[in-house]
Scaffold this active site. Sequence first.
Site, PDB file in Angstrom:
ATOM      1  N   VAL A 116       0.876  -1.173   0.000  1.00 22.28           N
ATOM      2  CA  VAL A 116       0.000   0.000   0.000  1.00 22.28           C
ATOM      3  C   VAL A 116       0.911   1.219   0.000  1.00 22.28           C
ATOM      4  O   VAL A 116       1.775   1.359   0.868  1.00 22.28           O
ATOM      5  CB  VAL A 116      -0.921   0.026   1.235  1.00 22.28           C
ATOM      6  CG1 VAL A 116      -1.799   1.273   1.211  1.00 22.28           C
ATOM      7  CG2 VAL A 116      -1.779  -1.223   1.288  1.00 22.28           C
ATOM      8  N   ASN A 121      20.908  -6.210 -12.983  1.00 23.77           N
ATOM      9  CA  ASN A 121      21.647  -7.128 -13.853  1.00 23.77           C
ATOM     10  C   ASN A 121      22.419  -6.389 -14.960  1.00 23.77           C
ATOM     11  O   ASN A 121      23.199  -5.499 -14.667  1.00 23.77           O
ATOM     12  CB  ASN A 121      20.694  -8.180 -14.429  1.00 23.77           C
ATOM     13  CG  ASN A 121      20.006  -8.972 -13.335  1.00 23.77           C
ATOM     14  OD1 ASN A 121      20.598  -9.220 -12.292  1.00 23.77           O
ATOM     15  ND2 ASN A 121      18.758  -9.344 -13.541  1.00 23.77           N
ATOM     16  N   GLY A 156       9.521   2.253   1.752  1.00 27.23           N
ATOM     17  CA  GLY A 156       9.010   3.055   2.855  1.00 27.23           C
ATOM     18  C   GLY A 156      10.029   4.005   3.457  1.00 27.23           C
ATOM     19  O   GLY A 156      11.159   4.146   2.975  1.00 27.23           O
TER      20      GLY A 156
END
Length: 549
Positions: free
Chosen positions: A289, A471, A522
């Site tokens: 979220v 990568n 976050g």
Amino acid sequence: MEAGERRRLRQEAAEYYRGQRVPERMEDALNALFPLHPEDLYGELANYFSKFSKAPVICKLVGRKVLDGVGEPALEVEIYCTVKNYEKRICSTVMATHSQIPENALPETIEADEKERNDSVHTAVEWVSDSLNTMLRDLDPTDQCQADKMLGEYFANKVEEKREIEKQEKEKKEEEEAAKVISPASGRSAATPKQKKGRKPGKKVSLEGNSIPPAEPAEAVLCGSLAIGGTSLAIAKAGATISCLPLYLHTALLKHKESPKEITLPLPMITVLNCEKNSPTKLKLVKEVMLIPPVELSLQQGIERVQEIQKEMTRKMESPGKTPSSLKRISHLGCLITGYDSLEQLLLQMQTACNNVGLELGTDMYLAINCAAHELMDYGKGKYEILTGTFKSPDEMVAMYVEMISNFPFIIALIDPLRKEDREQWSSICHALGSKCFLVAEDAATQISKLKTDQNINTAMCSGVVLKYINQTTVSDLIELTGILDGQRHISILGSPDRESSDESLVDLAVGLGARFLKLGGLSRGERVAKYNRLLAIEEELAANGALR
């Protein structure tokens, strides 16, 4: 030394210095600096003559195994250049490994994946310190295009080498198996086992009602490939340092060939909750979220609002009478880990938290949801498991999302609402919701190597794509890819890989490439916060220079 020899040496020295225009330039320097009476005369002379020195070139690359934000192996690439005849360390960059396995993978799959990543870092260190170090020596670090071309050719050769080895191994195995079929005693072929009754040879087994397209195989990752991405990024940072430019401006110059007068910062998608799909709670549809601040706010103001909402959510979850949970666990994404029994429960809690701090979802803050639908598919049933024991077909998923956005219009972005293989349903959801929210492909997007080659994305009607610098991706690849997406009117979102390091370069790349959104995780964990701090510093710098759009 004889007088004649001394005269000859003086004459050679005078000719040498005249050939280099030293007397002429020395006179110009002294004439230019005398009126200024600089406090540090020799410092000013050094500055004056530095513009006549040779351009720095790469003299050494060093690969090193370091740790990422969760203590797993990562690759560090360090660049040294010859600057004014001396070897000088210019910069370094850290590339974390990226996992393609789902969150709910089996323990043995996770263990095998960790071994592969560890081996890849080990191989990458060897590539950087050995062959790439030799190949890129004497290269101008500001020539990103040439560097990435050489890196791409090197990688293509490595891929071809691997194919050749696999081909030889396959042929050898086939020869051994063919030899076993011949009976050593009689020279006749061994008896072929009888076919079991009940199934005709070659017939595919189909599950009742399962008409979904099979999952496409994951992109093969060549062991050591992150040496390519790590080296390309290190060269970009070195080029920026040599040019005395911040990396974001150097990147913008590489993309647009000229310095932009104004720069727009990407909007952050700040993850506040990580809903584990294997938690005891029922809801499986939501993985992340995210909160998106409105465009009229500064980044600083937006982050402060997110922090207010996050604190209020934590307070409500920890209020008396609530069942103790794993709330205080912090995900590797830098946010709280929790779970819910329904989507409505989650969204209403978000609404309540915002209202309690005087904010309204849909006006003062917006929501984005990462569904990670590829992790929901039950291939036995041919349906997505959105809640424990509740399954929906791809068509039913589309109807569910339409109802969700109708009931909760403050959701302005859905990431991976469907698997990439469900192309028909992607078309349906884009027709139904394309004007109401961003429909973004992350794992559902075409692999980066194919996107660059085909100039097309699997879900051609989606709003945009999350690009990850992982990568063998190079800086030139990202410049080309964002150009393709810009031309197709898709938005570019730069996202952190599964594992992260404290390297902040991703933020500069996002700003320089003109990404619409930035998906960093976050506001916890040092490796995540470092990137938000870098974004804040860029905002402050652009505002001070009058270049912030």
